[in-house]
Design a protein around this motif. Structure first.
Motif, PDB file in Angstrom:
ATOM      1  N   ARG A  58      29.655 -23.826  13.490  1.00 28.85           N
ATOM      2  CA  ARG A  58      28.277 -24.070  13.060  1.00 28.85           C
ATOM      3  C   ARG A  58      28.049 -25.565  13.073  1.00 28.85           C
ATOM      4  O   ARG A  58      28.907 -26.331  12.644  1.00 28.85           O
ATOM      5  CB  ARG A  58      28.090 -23.540  11.632  1.00 28.85           C
ATOM      6  CG  ARG A  58      28.038 -22.052  11.564  1.00 28.85           C
ATOM      7  CD  ARG A  58      28.501 -21.572  10.183  1.00 28.85           C
ATOM      8  NE  ARG A  58      28.770 -20.140  10.250  1.00 28.85           N
ATOM      9  CZ  ARG A  58      27.860 -19.218  10.020  1.00 28.85           C
ATOM     10  NH1 ARG A  58      26.631 -19.562   9.723  1.00 28.85           N
ATOM     11  NH2 ARG A  58      28.159 -17.932  10.106  1.00 28.85           N
ATOM     12  N   LEU A  59      26.876 -25.949  13.531  1.00 31.22           N
ATOM     13  CA  LEU A  59      26.588 -27.376  13.645  1.00 31.22           C
ATOM     14  C   LEU A  59      25.374 -27.722  12.797  1.00 31.22           C
ATOM     15  O   LEU A  59      24.486 -26.887  12.607  1.00 31.22           O
ATOM     16  CB  LEU A  59      26.274 -27.741  15.096  1.00 31.22           C
ATOM     17  CG  LEU A  59      27.367 -27.503  16.139  1.00 31.22           C
ATOM     18  CD1 LEU A  59      26.809 -27.754  17.528  1.00 31.22           C
ATOM     19  CD2 LEU A  59      28.557 -28.434  15.878  1.00 31.22           C
ATOM     20  N   ARG A  60      25.365 -28.975  12.340  1.00 32.03           N
ATOM     21  CA  ARG A  60      24.108 -29.488  11.783  1.00 32.03           C
ATOM     22  C   ARG A  60      23.341 -30.110  12.945  1.00 32.03           C
ATOM     23  O   ARG A  60      23.857 -30.996  13.611  1.00 32.03           O
ATOM     24  CB  ARG A  60      24.397 -30.547  10.712  1.00 32.03           C
ATOM     25  CG  ARG A  60      24.308 -29.977   9.304  1.00 32.03           C
ATOM     26  CD  ARG A  60      24.038 -31.053   8.278  1.00 32.03           C
ATOM     27  NE  ARG A  60      24.897 -32.213   8.408  1.00 32.03           N
ATOM     28  CZ  ARG A  60      26.076 -32.348   7.814  1.00 32.03           C
ATOM     29  NH1 ARG A  60      26.541 -31.386   7.040  1.00 32.03           N
ATOM     30  NH2 ARG A  60      26.789 -33.459   7.970  1.00 32.03           N
ATOM     31  N   VAL A  61      22.142 -29.613  13.171  1.00 35.76           N
ATOM     32  CA  VAL A  61      21.366 -30.081  14.325  1.00 35.76           C
ATOM     33  C   VAL A  61      20.058 -30.699  13.841  1.00 35.76           C
ATOM     34  O   VAL A  61      19.386 -30.141  12.972  1.00 35.76           O
ATOM     35  CB  VAL A  61      21.041 -28.896  15.267  1.00 35.76           C
ATOM     36  CG1 VAL A  61      20.233 -29.377  16.474  1.00 35.76           C
ATOM     37  CG2 VAL A  61      22.317 -28.193  15.721  1.00 35.76           C
ATOM     38  N   VAL A  62      19.720 -31.863  14.392  1.00 33.79           N
ATOM     39  CA  VAL A  62      18.369 -32.399  14.182  1.00 33.79           C
ATOM     40  C   VAL A  62      17.597 -32.207  15.474  1.00 33.79           C
ATOM     41  O   VAL A  62      18.087 -32.564  16.552  1.00 33.79           O
ATOM     42  CB  VAL A  62      18.397 -33.888  13.774  1.00 33.79           C
ATOM     43  CG1 VAL A  62      17.014 -34.522  13.956  1.00 33.79           C
ATOM     44  CG2 VAL A  62      18.835 -34.016  12.315  1.00 33.79           C
ATOM     45  N   LEU A  63      16.417 -31.605  15.344  1.00 36.46           N
ATOM     46  CA  LEU A  63      15.593 -31.343  16.517  1.00 36.46           C
ATOM     47  C   LEU A  63      14.345 -32.227  16.418  1.00 36.46           C
ATOM     48  O   LEU A  63      13.588 -32.125  15.452  1.00 36.46           O
ATOM     49  CB  LEU A  63      15.220 -29.860  16.533  1.00 36.46           C
ATOM     50  CG  LEU A  63      14.228 -29.396  17.585  1.00 36.46           C
ATOM     51  CD1 LEU A  63      14.749 -29.682  18.984  1.00 36.46           C
ATOM     52  CD2 LEU A  63      13.977 -27.891  17.423  1.00 36.46           C
ATOM     53  N   ILE A  64      14.170 -33.131  17.368  1.00 37.35           N
ATOM     54  CA  ILE A  64      12.989 -34.024  17.341  1.00 37.35           C
ATOM     55  C   ILE A  64      12.079 -33.612  18.491  1.00 37.35           C
ATOM     56  O   ILE A  64      12.444 -33.761  19.661  1.00 37.35           O
ATOM     57  CB  ILE A  64      13.404 -35.509  17.481  1.00 37.35           C
ATOM     58  CG1 ILE A  64      14.545 -35.829  16.507  1.00 37.35           C
ATOM     59  CG2 ILE A  64      12.203 -36.423  17.259  1.00 37.35           C
ATOM     60  CD1 ILE A  64      15.103 -37.233  16.634  1.00 37.35           C
ATOM     61  N   GLU A  65      10.934 -33.044  18.159  1.00 39.03           N
ATOM     62  CA  GLU A  65      10.051 -32.455  19.182  1.00 39.03           C
ATOM     63  C   GLU A  65       8.632 -32.452  18.631  1.00 39.03           C
ATOM     64  O   GLU A  65       8.388 -31.949  17.532  1.00 39.03           O
ATOM     65  CB  GLU A  65      10.555 -31.028  19.476  1.00 39.03           C
ATOM     66  CG  GLU A  65       9.609 -30.100  20.182  1.00 39.03           C
ATOM     67  CD  GLU A  65       9.316 -30.508  21.617  1.00 39.03           C
ATOM     68  OE1 GLU A  65       8.302 -31.194  21.829  1.00 39.03           O
ATOM     69  OE2 GLU A  65      10.131 -30.134  22.502  1.00 39.03           O
ATOM     70  N   ASP A  66       7.688 -33.053  19.367  1.00 40.49           N
ATOM     71  CA  ASP A  66       6.324 -33.147  18.812  1.00 40.49           C
ATOM     72  C   ASP A  66       5.505 -31.886  19.046  1.00 40.49           C
ATOM     73  O   ASP A  66       4.486 -31.693  18.408  1.00 40.49           O
ATOM     74  CB  ASP A  66       5.586 -34.375  19.367  1.00 40.49           C
ATOM     75  CG  ASP A  66       5.405 -34.292  20.862  1.00 40.49           C
ATOM     76  OD1 ASP A  66       6.246 -33.634  21.515  1.00 40.49           O
ATOM     77  OD2 ASP A  66       4.444 -34.889  21.386  1.00 40.49           O
TER      78      ASP A  66
END
Ligand code: ADP
Length: 531
Positions: A407-415
């Motif tokens: 399991r990963l910690r993911v940051v998703l940057i998407e407008d």
């Protein structure tokens, strides 16, 4: 008057000159008089002379010598000369005169009518030559005007074509943006148990239609790239039989739905140096067309043979066929064969144009034969075959989709809020923890606070763009920085180079295939486990 024709008379005796001038009095003549060679040459230089009447016997430079000088000068060479002589000519005098370029002789006293007649012939010749020269000049001007006009319209056409390509590229790119969340969302739904069979069917239909739309948009993008010479091939040694089989496999659902029979004859040992995706694209289009233009229950025959140094794939159908005069046109962009409306399936008319260009980029060709309407068609893709000795490496079977481990910690940057939401949903479904930011600066802060293992970052973002986000993440966090993956609508080599330079380890083009993303996730997990 301007149109008057100049006649030069040369005689050392003024009274002879006057007498000749009197004979030649005519409003259409301008008589120029010279008493010696120097004056004669000066007058020749200053005037466009139609004919010269030349006394042979002159003190100083003789008539023959002056004639020789005149004939030796390129500008005057064509001017006819009539010699005047006071006595009967001996044979050698005549020869000397002709050697000097004389056109005629007259003996003194000159018979006025004879002289007038002879000169009128030369004057007429001069007039005609002058008219021809004028015509010639007019023609040349018109030719250069037309050439300039053609160059202008060619430049305008080229500009229009460039604008069209740029428009297609932007259009396709803009269309991809809203498709991305639809693609991800539907991928997600397709893998969920459907609440009712009807919903399952609707999702299936939406999924197929979306596939179709993605293909159309990809075609538009390809056309723009091919026309601008921006399409690059990723060549590798390919087992062509495997690629042909895969393409046939893709056609089975359509073939089944229309009761088409597919027969094949495949030479197993044909290898080519080619871009796998692009060859699949060409074959996919040929097979789709064969199915599209076949009657229900028809047969499609696929053949792969090696003919000398060429690998040839032939796709033959028993369908609508193509009239003789349109055989070559089907390879032009946006061209569709004109048929009765009821028998003409839809299409943009791009697949074959792209296919032929791709085949040619591989050093091959794409051609068609048809015996005419309703007689079916055979398309042949020919590619340079690799030598037999080095047996083709068997293509690795496509990796089976599997669940990401870890399991990963993911940051998703998407407008694009919708795109972010469905992608987050999908990632969470795989067991990862996702935090979403909708602009660059917010994303940067989130990365600082969450300290994720992976950042999925759009490139075109409000505030600071994805490239800048990546640079700052790398600068601020250094060694412990998360894996950075770019998600973007731009997939050109220069775009990839730009994200690589900024520090992104992967560059995924929207709409992202979830299998690709899963591979990226697996790599990040594997890297963390081995660290
Ligand atoms: P599309 O099929 O999307 O219109 P293509 O470039 O693939 O675009 O094909 C261009 C045209 O060539 C088609 O519209 C059709 O009129 C004709 N064509 C292509 N393949 C076949 C075939 N197998 N039989 C008859 N006509 C064909």
């Amino acid at each position: 008057m301007d149109d008057a024709i100049s006649i030069l008379i040369v005689d050392d005796e003024q009274r002879n000159l006057d007498a000749l001038e009197a004979v030649l009095t005519d409003p259409s003549y301008r008589v120029l008089k010279a008493t010696d060679a120097d004056e004669a040459l000066r007058l020749l230089l200053d005037n466009d002379v139609a004919a010269i009447v030349l006394d042979i016997k002159m003190p100083g430079v003789s008539g023959f010598e002056l004639a020789r000088l005149i004939k030796g000068t390129k500008r005057f060479r064509e001017i006819p000369i009539v010699f005047l002589t006071a006595y009967m000519m001996e044979d050698q005098d005549v020869l000397a005169g002709y050697g000097a370029g004389a056109v005629d002789y007259l003996t003194k006293p000159v018979h006025p009518q004879v002289l007038r007649h002879k000169l009128s012939v030369f004057a007429e010749l001069f007039r005609k030559t002058r008219a021809l020269a004028e015509l010639n000049a007019t023609l040349e001007t018109r030719v250069s005007e037309r050439t300039a006009e053609l160059e202008r319209s060619e430049a305008a056409l080229r500009r229009a074509a460039e604008q069209k390509d740029a428009f297609l590229a932007t259009l396709a790119h803009e269309l991809r943006n809203p498709l991305a969340p639809l693609r991800t969302g539907l991928d997600y739904l397709v893998h969920q148990p459907a609440p009712t069979p009807a919903i399952g069917r609707v999702v299936g239909t939406m999924n197929r239609q979306l596939d179709h739309m993605v293909r159309l948009i990809d075609d538009l993008l390809d056309v723009a790239r091919v026309s601008r010479g921006l399409l690059e091939l990723k060549r590798e040694r390919l087992d062509l039989s495997a690629v042909v089989r895969e393409a046939i496999g893709d056609l089975h659902p359509v073939a089944q739905s229309r009761s088409l029979v597919i027969t094949s004859s495949i030479d197993e040992r044909v290898a080519v140096d080619a871009d796998r995706t692009r060859i699949r694209q060409i074959l996919g289009n040929l097979l789709d067309n064969a199915a599209k233009f076949s009657p229900a229950g028809g047969t499609i025959r696929v053949e792969l043979v090696r003919e000398r140094d060429r690998a040839i794939v032939r796709v033959t159908d028993e369908g609508l066929g193509i009239p003789d005069d349109q055989l070559d046109r089907v390879f032009e962009m946006f061209t569709r064969v004109e048929r009765r409306a009821s028998t003409s399936p839809a299409g943009l008319g791009l697949g074959l144009a792209i296919g032929r260009q791709l085949a040619e980029m591989h050093g091959g060709s794409l051609t068609v034969q048809s015996r005419g309407p309703d007689q079916g068609a055979t398309f042949a893709l020919a590619l340079p075959a690799l030598p037999h000795e080095t047996a083709p490496s068997v293509a690795p079977p496509a990796a089976a989709p599997r669940q990401s481990a870890g399991r990963l910690r993911v940051v998703l940057i998407e407008d694009n809020v919708d795109a972010a939401e469905v992608l987050a949903l999908w990632l969470e479904d795989l067991g990862h923890t996702v935090s979403v930011a909708n602009d660059g600066l917010e994303g940067l802060e989130l990365v600082q606070s969450v300290r994720p293992a992976l950042v999925l970052c759009d490139i075109g973002l409000p505030g600071i763009d994805g490239v800048e986000v990546c640079r700052r993440v790398k600068a601020q966090i250094g060694d412990g920085a998360p894996a950075m993956v770019a998600l973007t609508g731009w997939g050109m080599p220069t775009d990839r180079e730009r994200t690589k330079q900024a520090g992104f380890q992967d560059h995924l083009v929207k709409p992202v295939a979830l299998d690709k993303l899963r591979e990226v996730l697996d790599r990040v997990v594997a890297a963390r486990e081995s660290a």
